[in-house]
Design an enzyme around this catalytic site. Structure first.
Site, PDB file in Angstrom:
ATOM      1  N   GLY A  13       8.488  -5.491  -7.896  1.00  0.00           N
ATOM      2  CA  GLY A  13       8.026  -6.091  -6.652  1.00  0.00           C
ATOM      3  C   GLY A  13       6.592  -6.552  -6.778  1.00  0.00           C
ATOM      4  O   GLY A  13       6.108  -6.880  -7.868  1.00  0.00           O
ATOM      5  N   VAL A  15       3.716  -4.957  -6.654  1.00  0.00           N
ATOM      6  CA  VAL A  15       2.856  -4.174  -7.536  1.00  0.00           C
ATOM      7  C   VAL A  15       3.315  -4.267  -8.982  1.00  0.00           C
ATOM      8  O   VAL A  15       2.503  -4.399  -9.909  1.00  0.00           O
ATOM      9  CB  VAL A  15       2.795  -2.703  -7.074  1.00  0.00           C
ATOM     10  N   GLY A  17       4.853  -6.721 -10.499  1.00  0.00           N
ATOM     11  CA  GLY A  17       4.391  -7.996 -11.037  1.00  0.00           C
ATOM     12  C   GLY A  17       2.895  -7.989 -11.274  1.00  0.00           C
ATOM     13  O   GLY A  17       2.400  -8.549 -12.264  1.00  0.00           O
ATOM     14  N   ALA A  34      -9.121   1.619 -23.815  1.00  0.00           N
ATOM     15  CA  ALA A  34      -8.106   2.652 -24.020  1.00  0.00           C
ATOM     16  C   ALA A  34      -8.072   3.159 -25.459  1.00  0.00           C
ATOM     17  O   ALA A  34      -7.500   4.211 -25.740  1.00  0.00           O
ATOM     18  CB  ALA A  34      -6.729   2.108 -23.634  1.00  0.00           C
ATOM     19  N   ARG A  46      16.284  -4.333  -9.177  1.00  0.00           N
ATOM     20  CA  ARG A  46      17.615  -4.547  -8.604  1.00  0.00           C
ATOM     21  C   ARG A  46      18.170  -5.935  -8.907  1.00  0.00           C
ATOM     22  O   ARG A  46      19.355  -6.091  -9.163  1.00  0.00           O
ATOM     23  CB  ARG A  46      17.559  -4.331  -7.089  1.00  0.00           C
ATOM     24  N   GLY A 189       2.354 -10.482   6.827  1.00  0.00           N
ATOM     25  CA  GLY A 189       2.760  -9.605   5.739  1.00  0.00           C
ATOM     26  C   GLY A 189       1.968  -8.313   5.638  1.00  0.00           C
ATOM     27  O   GLY A 189       2.146  -7.541   4.702  1.00  0.00           O
ATOM     28  N   GLU A 192       5.345  -4.188   7.908  1.00  0.00           N
ATOM     29  CA  GLU A 192       6.764  -4.345   7.598  1.00  0.00           C
ATOM     30  C   GLU A 192       7.525  -4.786   8.858  1.00  0.00           C
ATOM     31  O   GLU A 192       7.041  -4.642   9.985  1.00  0.00           O
ATOM     32  CB  GLU A 192       7.340  -3.020   7.091  1.00  0.00           C
ATOM     33  N   ASP A 203       2.839   7.190   6.959  1.00  0.00           N
ATOM     34  CA  ASP A 203       2.274   6.747   5.680  1.00  0.00           C
ATOM     35  C   ASP A 203       0.928   7.429   5.423  1.00  0.00           C
ATOM     36  O   ASP A 203       0.674   7.939   4.323  1.00  0.00           O
ATOM     37  CB  ASP A 203       2.114   5.226   5.700  1.00  0.00           C
ATOM     38  N   LYS A 207      -0.346  10.371   2.399  1.00  0.00           N
ATOM     39  CA  LYS A 207      -1.559  10.268   1.584  1.00  0.00           C
ATOM     40  C   LYS A 207      -2.499  11.449   1.843  1.00  0.00           C
ATOM     41  O   LYS A 207      -3.102  11.985   0.914  1.00  0.00           O
ATOM     42  CB  LYS A 207      -2.258   8.943   1.873  1.00  0.00           C
TER      43      LYS A 207
END
Length: 429
Positions: A13, A15, A17, A34, A46, A189, A192, A203, A207
């Site tokens: 989705g 993130v 991508g 690194a 999916r 956006g 939701e 939510d 956290k």
């Protein structure tokens, strides 16, 4: 340079991508930091045919997401599916059981199953990393777990949901009501189609329970978080707060004391000169108070492909370096099972808003309920009639035990003078 760190990625989705784009854009820099390249070798989602704006042909495609736990050659699995249970949890359990590192942005899963997964990671000697699960790109987990590791944290609190902060900021700056601004947030956006998890505080509570575990060395205890959202907030509440020198923010707040762990998500009146009052739009911010370091403020983008991908890749860099420790800052055996603290004796000032019938005796009834519960009124404001003929009454109390305020509201429950339920917001002092 060492062999690349090979990664299997579940979820493509926004993130997912973003993670691929970030690794492509900053590949050389990431490898230098690194000490080795970080290379995606397999992906799963999916819909295989969906155009995600990135080239997926270079990666092995795995139809069964949970099979990524045993993907040949992959040392790390990154989970960006979401959901507290289902395929995400199955993948987490399978990955750790296979002795592979696991990185996730899934706050719901960590809030509900973090202790179990931390035990599995510890037993397997692998990393369980979840920086992206709290406050997007803000390195608050790392800041608490590493930067403030020498401190006893007294309190951690902040703005943990960008959708709610966007709505509150819009209501504040434009004088609009909740429903209208929520519809705009959905169109843009920021919210939701079903915004319940955001606007009802769930939510933020996920956290907060993670932050509390890291800050206080306690087992994650999501079920002990008292949760209240912003669904019933009026534009008039925002205006009254401003007139009193405050701004309304949905805050998650956790404190560890002798009576246990206190955790709450609730709308607050924040003094206009407090740093959190000036966090606007979809930004997040977290304040931690340490006994030697003092007050720390972490602020930045709490969501979005770039910030969240940044946190995911930062976790991968740690793993590539071999730098990882206990997920919740100390071994599982050292995490205390803190009891839920009773909020009744917590003292503070409060803002109470009533929508009442416009008739004689209403103010006396409210004042009598406050008096009988032992709540002292600092100020009382009555505004003119609104569209349905009812009147808004706002009260600011002197410092009182929360149990007394709850008793006063209970005395008024069912009163024929009240139209709808009262609104109770704590004042952050």
């Amino acid at each position: 340079m060492s062999e690349p760190l090979r990664v299997a990625l579940a979820g493509l989705g926004t993130v997912g991508g973003g993670v691929i784009r970030l690794l492509d854009a900053n590949r050389e820099l990431i490898a230098r930091r690194a000490g080795r390249e970080i290379e995606i070798v397999a992906v799963s989602a999916r819909d295989r045919g969906k155009d995600r704006g990135v080239d997926l042909s270079r990666f092995a495609w795995v139809d069964d997401t949970t099979a990524l736990a045993k993907q040949p050659g992959a040392e790390v699995v990154v989970e960006l599916i979401g959901g507290s249970d289902g395929p995400a949890l199955t993948l987490a359990r399978s990955t750790l059981a296979a002795g592979r590192h696991f990185v996730t942005a899934n706050k719901a899963m960590i809030a509900h199953h973090g202790l179990e997964l931390a035990q599995a990671a510890e037993a397997a000697g692998v990393a369980l990393k979840f920086e992206a699960a709290v406050a997007g790109g803000i390195p608050v987990i790392k800041g608490l777990r590493e930067g403030a590791a020498a401190n006893e944290i007294a309190r951690v609190y902040g703005i943990l949901n960008g959708t709610c902060n966007f709505i509150l900021s819009k209501m504040e700056s434009e004088g609009r009501d909740f429903a209208e601004v929520l519809a705009e947030a959905q169109a843009l956006g920021f919210a939701e189609s079903d915004p319940s998890f955001d606007i009802d505080g769930v939510d933020a509570a996920h956290k907060l329970s993670i932050l509390a575990a890291v800050a206080f060395g306690t087992q994650p205890a999501f079920d002990d978080v008292a949760i209240s959202g912003i669904r019933h907030l009026l534009g008039a509440d925002i205006a009254e707060a401003a007139a009193l020198g405050y701004r309304v923010r949905l805050l998650g707040l956790a404190e560890a004391g002798t009576d246990g762990l206190f955790q709450r998500v609730h709308p607050h009146l924040v003094p206009i000169d407090h740093p959190l009052a000036n966090v606007t739009g979809s930004l997040n911010a977290v304040v931690a108070e340490g006994n030697f370091v003092g007050r720390l403020l972490f602020q930045g983008a709490g969501a979005g492909d770039g910030p969240t991908a940044s946190a995911v890749v930062a976790d991968l860099i740690d793993i590539a370096r071999g730098e990882f420790g206990p997920p919740f800052a100390m071994p599982v055996a050292s995490l205390s099972a803190a009891p839920k603290a009773d909020s009744g004796e917590r003292r503070g000032r409060a803002y109470l808003r009533f929508t009442v019938a416009d008739r004689v005796g209403v103010l006396a009834e409210i004042a009598a309920a406050m008096r009988d519960a032992g709540v002292s009124i600092e100020s009382l404001i009555q505004r003119g009639a609104i569209s349905d003929g009812s009147v808004l009454v706002a009260i600011v109390t002197h410092e009182s035990p929360e149990r007394s305020i709850a008793q006063a509201l209970e005395k008024l429950r069912g009163s024929q003078s009240l139209v709808g339920q009262p609104m109770w917001m704590h004042i952050l002092d």
